[in-house]
Design a protein around this motif. Structure first.
Motif, short mmCIF file in Angstrom:
data_model
loop_
_atom_site.label_atom_id
_atom_site.label_comp_id
_atom_site.label_asym_id
_atom_site.label_seq_id
_atom_site.Cartn_x
_atom_site.Cartn_y
_atom_site.Cartn_z
N VAL A 72 0.87 -1.17 0.00
CA VAL A 72 0.00 0.00 0.00
C VAL A 72 0.91 1.23 0.00
O VAL A 72 1.61 1.48 0.99
N PRO A 73 0.94 1.98 -1.11
CA PRO A 73 1.81 3.16 -1.16
C PRO A 73 1.50 4.14 -0.02
O PRO A 73 0.35 4.29 0.38
N MET A 74 2.52 4.80 0.46
CA MET A 74 2.35 5.74 1.59
C MET A 74 1.42 6.89 1.25
O MET A 74 0.80 7.46 2.13
N THR A 75 1.31 7.22 -0.03
CA THR A 75 0.44 8.32 -0.45
C THR A 75 -0.96 7.85 -0.83
O THR A 75 -1.80 8.65 -1.24
N ASP A 76 -1.24 6.57 -0.67
CA ASP A 76 -2.54 6.00 -1.03
C ASP A 76 -3.63 6.57 -0.14
O ASP A 76 -3.42 6.77 1.06
N LYS A 77 -4.81 6.80 -0.70
CA LYS A 77 -5.93 7.34 0.09
C LYS A 77 -6.43 6.37 1.15
O LYS A 77 -7.15 6.77 2.06
N ARG A 78 -6.06 5.11 1.06
CA ARG A 78 -6.46 4.12 2.08
C ARG A 78 -5.63 4.23 3.35
O ARG A 78 -6.01 3.68 4.38
N VAL A 79 -4.51 4.93 3.28
CA VAL A 79 -3.65 5.10 4.45
C VAL A 79 -4.21 6.23 5.31
O VAL A 79 -4.46 7.33 4.82
N ARG A 80 -4.38 5.93 6.59
CA ARG A 80 -4.97 6.89 7.53
C ARG A 80 -4.14 6.94 8.81
O ARG A 80 -3.42 6.01 9.12
N HIS A 81 -4.31 8.00 9.53
CA HIS A 81 -3.62 8.18 10.81
C HIS A 81 -4.22 7.24 11.86
O HIS A 81 -5.44 7.14 11.99
N SER A 82 -3.37 6.57 12.62
CA SER A 82 -3.82 5.71 13.70
C SER A 82 -3.90 6.50 15.00
O SER A 82 -2.88 7.00 15.49
N PRO A 83 -5.09 6.62 15.58
CA PRO A 83 -5.24 7.39 16.82
C PRO A 83 -4.50 6.80 18.02
O PRO A 83 -4.21 7.51 18.97
#
Length: 110
Positions: A72-83
């Protein structure tokens, strides 16, 4: 006999409505030191069973390698911040070999 059938049909209908409402909610991530009350996975990522915390995510120049081997590329929209500062991986049907829906990543340390 007719009343019993109607009552049973009513109970089944109510049960199905309740199940549909429950399925439409995202479930919670487990509590951690950073988030003692846990947090909710967004509905866009999770259908009540698709997400879980994982340790086996690797960071590579081309992106995050999830346990299935998918990158999963780091710039992919599926990547989100983990709270809570942990990796959380959401896959289709919650399968270990499923396609990634969302990947929650902790802040990068420098």
């Amino acid at each position: 006999m007719r009343r019993e059938t109607i009552a049973l049909a009513g109970m089944l209908s109510a049960g199905l409505v309740f199940a549909a409402v429950q399925a439409s909610r995202a479930h919670d991530a487990l509590p951690t030191a950073a988030q003692p009350n846990g947090w909710k996975y967004p509905f866009a990522c999770c259908s009540n069973f698709d997400c879980r915390a994982v340790d086996a995510v690797k960071e590579r120049p081309e992106g995050y390698v999830v346990p299935s081997g998918e990158i999963v590329p780091m710039t992919d929209k599926r990547v989100r911040h983990s709270p809570d500062g942990l990796f959380h991986w959401c896959t289709v049907a919650g399968k270990d070999d499923g396609k990634t829906i969302c990947l929650f990543v902790p802040p990068r340390s420098f």
